[in-house]
Design a protein around this motif. Structure first.
Motif, PDB file in Angstrom:
ATOM      1  N   SER A 181       0.840  -1.189   0.000  1.00  0.00           N
ATOM      2  CA  SER A 181       0.000   0.000   0.000  1.00  0.00           C
ATOM      3  C   SER A 181       0.872   1.235   0.000  1.00  0.00           C
ATOM      4  N   GLY A 182       0.331   2.345  -0.521  1.00  0.00           N
ATOM      5  CA  GLY A 182       1.071   3.588  -0.554  1.00  0.00           C
ATOM      6  C   GLY A 182       1.860   3.767  -1.833  1.00  0.00           C
ATOM      7  N   SER A 183       2.523   4.887  -1.927  1.00  0.00           N
ATOM      8  CA  SER A 183       3.234   5.275  -3.140  1.00  0.00           C
ATOM      9  C   SER A 183       4.681   4.791  -3.137  1.00  0.00           C
ATOM     10  N   MET A 184       5.166   4.467  -4.339  1.00  0.00           N
ATOM     11  CA  MET A 184       6.569   4.111  -4.503  1.00  0.00           C
ATOM     12  C   MET A 184       7.387   5.313  -4.955  1.00  0.00           C
ATOM     13  N   THR A 185       6.717   6.369  -5.336  1.00  0.00           N
ATOM     14  CA  THR A 185       7.409   7.564  -5.846  1.00  0.00           C
ATOM     15  C   THR A 185       7.660   8.544  -4.710  1.00  0.00           C
ATOM     16  N   LYS A 186       8.532   8.154  -3.806  1.00  0.00           N
ATOM     17  CA  LYS A 186       8.910   9.041  -2.704  1.00  0.00           C
ATOM     18  C   LYS A 186      10.406   8.945  -2.484  1.00  0.00           C
ATOM     19  N   THR A 187      10.927   9.910  -1.738  1.00  0.00           N
ATOM     20  CA  THR A 187      12.368   9.977  -1.468  1.00  0.00           C
ATOM     21  C   THR A 187      12.644   9.614  -0.019  1.00  0.00           C
ATOM     22  N   ILE A 188      13.602   8.715   0.172  1.00  0.00           N
ATOM     23  CA  ILE A 188      14.005   8.295   1.519  1.00  0.00           C
ATOM     24  C   ILE A 188      15.099   9.233   2.015  1.00  0.00           C
ATOM     25  N   GLN A 189      14.881   9.830   3.191  1.00  0.00           N
ATOM     26  CA  GLN A 189      15.838  10.783   3.759  1.00  0.00           C
ATOM     27  C   GLN A 189      16.468  10.298   5.065  1.00  0.00           C
ATOM     28  N   ASN A 190      16.007   9.154   5.552  1.00  0.00           N
ATOM     29  CA  ASN A 190      16.531   8.614   6.804  1.00  0.00           C
ATOM     30  C   ASN A 190      16.187   7.132   6.855  1.00  0.00           C
ATOM     31  N   ALA A 191      16.928   6.373   7.649  1.00  0.00           N
ATOM     32  CA  ALA A 191      16.618   4.960   7.860  1.00  0.00           C
ATOM     33  C   ALA A 191      16.660   4.686   9.354  1.00  0.00           C
ATOM     34  N   ALA A 192      15.840   3.761   9.807  1.00  0.00           N
ATOM     35  CA  ALA A 192      15.751   3.493  11.245  1.00  0.00           C
ATOM     36  C   ALA A 192      15.272   2.075  11.497  1.00  0.00           C
ATOM     37  N   LYS A 193      15.784   1.498  12.577  1.00  0.00           N
ATOM     38  CA  LYS A 193      15.206   0.255  13.088  1.00  0.00           C
ATOM     39  C   LYS A 193      14.165   0.642  14.142  1.00  0.00           C
ATOM     40  N   TYR A 194      12.987   0.126  13.995  1.00  0.00           N
ATOM     41  CA  TYR A 194      11.886   0.473  14.894  1.00  0.00           C
ATOM     42  C   TYR A 194      12.280   0.128  16.329  1.00  0.00           C
ATOM     43  N   GLY A 195      12.097   1.099  17.221  1.00  0.00           N
ATOM     44  CA  GLY A 195      12.406   0.891  18.630  1.00  0.00           C
ATOM     45  C   GLY A 195      13.843   1.168  19.010  1.00  0.00           C
ATOM     46  N   GLU A 196      14.723   1.439  18.010  1.00  0.00           N
ATOM     47  CA  GLU A 196      16.134   1.685  18.302  1.00  0.00           C
ATOM     48  C   GLU A 196      16.622   3.048  17.825  1.00  0.00           C
ATOM     49  N   HIS A 197      16.003   3.556  16.769  1.00  0.00           N
ATOM     50  CA  HIS A 197      16.472   4.801  16.183  1.00  0.00           C
ATOM     51  C   HIS A 197      15.343   5.817  16.066  1.00  0.00           C
ATOM     52  N   LEU A 198      15.724   7.065  15.958  1.00  0.00           N
ATOM     53  CA  LEU A 198      14.752   8.138  15.798  1.00  0.00           C
ATOM     54  C   LEU A 198      14.097   8.045  14.418  1.00  0.00           C
ATOM     55  N   ILE A 199      12.792   8.020  14.405  1.00  0.00           N
ATOM     56  CA  ILE A 199      12.040   7.968  13.154  1.00  0.00           C
ATOM     57  C   ILE A 199      11.572   9.380  12.823  1.00  0.00           C
ATOM     58  N   THR A 200      12.020   9.874  11.684  1.00  0.00           N
ATOM     59  CA  THR A 200      11.682  11.234  11.253  1.00  0.00           C
ATOM     60  C   THR A 200      10.905  11.177   9.936  1.00  0.00           C
ATOM     61  N   ASP A 201      10.506  12.339   9.453  1.00  0.00           N
ATOM     62  CA  ASP A 201       9.821  12.402   8.159  1.00  0.00           C
ATOM     63  C   ASP A 201      10.636  11.714   7.076  1.00  0.00           C
ATOM     64  N   SER A 202       9.935  10.996   6.193  1.00  0.00           N
ATOM     65  CA  SER A 202      10.554  10.335   5.028  1.00  0.00           C
ATOM     66  C   SER A 202      11.565   9.273   5.427  1.00  0.00           C
ATOM     67  N   SER A 203      11.315   8.583   6.550  1.00  0.00           N
ATOM     68  CA  SER A 203      12.204   7.515   7.006  1.00  0.00           C
ATOM     69  C   SER A 203      11.835   6.176   6.380  1.00  0.00           C
ATOM     70  N   LEU A 204      12.856   5.362   6.181  1.00  0.00           N
ATOM     71  CA  LEU A 204      12.687   3.956   5.832  1.00  0.00           C
ATOM     72  C   LEU A 204      12.809   3.182   7.133  1.00  0.00           C
TER      73      LEU A 204
END
Length: 463
Positions: free
Chosen positions: A19-42
């Motif tokens: 679900s959702g769009s594939m036409t977006k830009t990833i600006q951050n990556a995070a492991k859930y529960g370990e890293h800060l999740i910000t806008d446009s995160s993977l």
């Protein structure tokens, strides 16, 4: 992090958009529960949980093998299904690291690794952009954060690669992929996380594998354990540093410079001999400087420039910092962490900088020694006696073997104290403090009375 189109990452993840769009830009990556999740995160959902409520940020892309567990899915959220999230995460790490062809230096060792890493970074940052681990924050959970700091503007990366259990060094190497590795010293530390001292040593030695078959390894020639490494299967380049005559980067004519608060020494290497100065006391500090100079020259810095740059190096806090203490005493703060190897270095500094003052060594319990606790604390007691400190104060019940061994080695029992409360320590130091007293605080302040230093300091000696 370098911004990446999600579409470019889909083959790497081997995923399917549910679900959702594939036409977006990833600006951050995070492991859930370990890293800060910000806008446009993977966001990778690695843990097995029945529910993953998403934070109130925009344009998330969630990688999961259990889509039903993803809660609070808004219209701007893209959900990507993969069979194995951990493998998808590993592929992403490899992909991101491979985007950048830059020199990466990895530093490990029982002690000296933080200072060596900081020295290298200081030398390289004069003209270039350097990504490095912050202070000694080298926990595995931080690897992703440091990796993602690398982008198109990065010229070099210098990472401290600590270990507290098996297989951790190569885990970090998967993120960082150093081509140059440094092993500063090997003593006894983090034994609770290993089966034995031998297992701890073997883990540090994995730096040889971490740099790859064409990598370069810088080894401390003065360290008995490192010097005994079996290098027969290592196909890369081996360079040594130290005072040993066979070292490629050799220090001689080492002297404490009490006027300039540092160490003078002469560097002898293939390019010739160079007069050097490094701020901060101790022969261990000279060793760190040799490693930093050697590593810097391997990535193209001229030796003269590296030597000059070290003149203005600033040590991080609680690494043999000098203060004016109560009643005019000299106070040496070495409370960042403690292990037998760094205690030996700190005692040398206490004695060599005393200038006739009475020397008082406050030595705290050493953590994570497991079954080696008594024998390692006894080694510390032997060191205190060997260095002829005037007064020994061991802090904590587990530090009592320090006292026993010091007395056994001939130190005056009346000059040996074991305290278990901060009040007792402060009272004793209050009696001992005077303009003719030099006091070393060598404890891990995580356990040994965290505000003791503040109670004793009047002002920094450099104020």
């Amino acid at each position: 992090m370098k911004n990446l189109p999600l579409r470019q990452l889909m083959p790497v993840l081997e995923g399917k958009v549910l679900s959702g769009s594939m036409t977006k830009t990833i600006q951050n990556a995070a492991k859930y529960g370990e890293h800060l999740i910000t806008d446009s995160s993977l966001v990778f959902l690695l843990k097995r949980k029945s529910s993953f409520p998403l934070p109130a940020v925009h344009n998330l892309t969630v990688v999961t093998s259990n889509p039903k567990a993803v809660k609070s899915v808004r219209d701007d959220v893209t959900v990507v299904y993969v069979e194995n999230v951990r493998k998808a995460y590993g592929r992403f790490i490899s992909f991101y690291r491979n985007l950048f062809q830059l020199p990466v230096i990895g530093v490990t060792g029982t002690c000296g690794k933080t200072t060596t890493k900081e020295m290298i970074s200081w030398i390289l940052s004069e003209k270039d952009h350097v990504v490095r681990t912050k202070l000694s924050h080298n926990g595995l959970a931080r690897n992703l954060d440091y990796l993602l700091e690398i982008d198109e503007k990065t010229d070099y990366a210098v990472f401290e690669m600590g270990v507290s259990g098996p297989n951790q060094l190569l885990y970090s190497a998967h993120y960082f992929r150093p081509q140059i590795g440094i092993i500063t010293a090997i003593g006894t530390d983090h034994i609770e996380g290993f089966r034995s001292q031998e297992a701890y040593i073997a883990e540090k030695a994995k730096m040889l594998k971490a740099v790859g078959k064409n990598g370069t390894i810088l080894l401390n020639r003065d360290d008995d354990t490192i010097r005994s490494f079996d290098l027969s299967e290592f196909t890369g380049k081996v360079l040594y540093y130290g005072q040993d005559p066979k070292a490629h980067y050799r220090a001689h004519s080492i002297q404490f410079n009490l006027k300039k608060n540092g160490m003078d020494f002469t560097l002898a290497c293939h390019e010739g001999e160079f007069a050097c100065f490094v701020p901060g006391y101790g022969t261990h500090n000279v060793s760190n400087a040799l490693a930093a100079i050697g590593a810097s020259t391997l990535v193209g810095v001229k030796i003269q420039d590296a030597v000059r740059r070290l003149h203005t190096f600033h040590h991080i806090k609680s690494h043999l910092q000098f203060y004016e203490g109560k009643k005019g005493s000299l106070l040496i703060d070495d409370t960042w962490n403690t292990n037998p190897t760094s205690i030996k270095a700190a005692l040398e500094v206490l004695v060599e900088t005393a200038e006739g003052r009475k020397t008082v060594a406050v030595l705290g319990e050493i953590e994570e020694l497991g079954d080696y606790a008594e024998q390692e604390h006894r080694k510390v007691g032997a060191l205190a006696a060997e260095k002829n400190v005037d007064v020994l104060i061991a802090v904590g019940e587990n530090a009592y073997p320090i006292c026993l061994e010091a007395a056994k080695r001939g130190m005056n029992p009346k000059a040996i104290h074991n305290v278990t409360t901060q009040a007792a320590l402060l009272s004793l130091l209050g009696q001992l403090a005077s303009p003719q007293t030099s006091i070393l605080l060598k404890t891990s302040m995580r356990r040994s009375f965290s505000n003791t230093l503040q109670a004793l300091v009047t002002k920094s000696k450099t104020d």
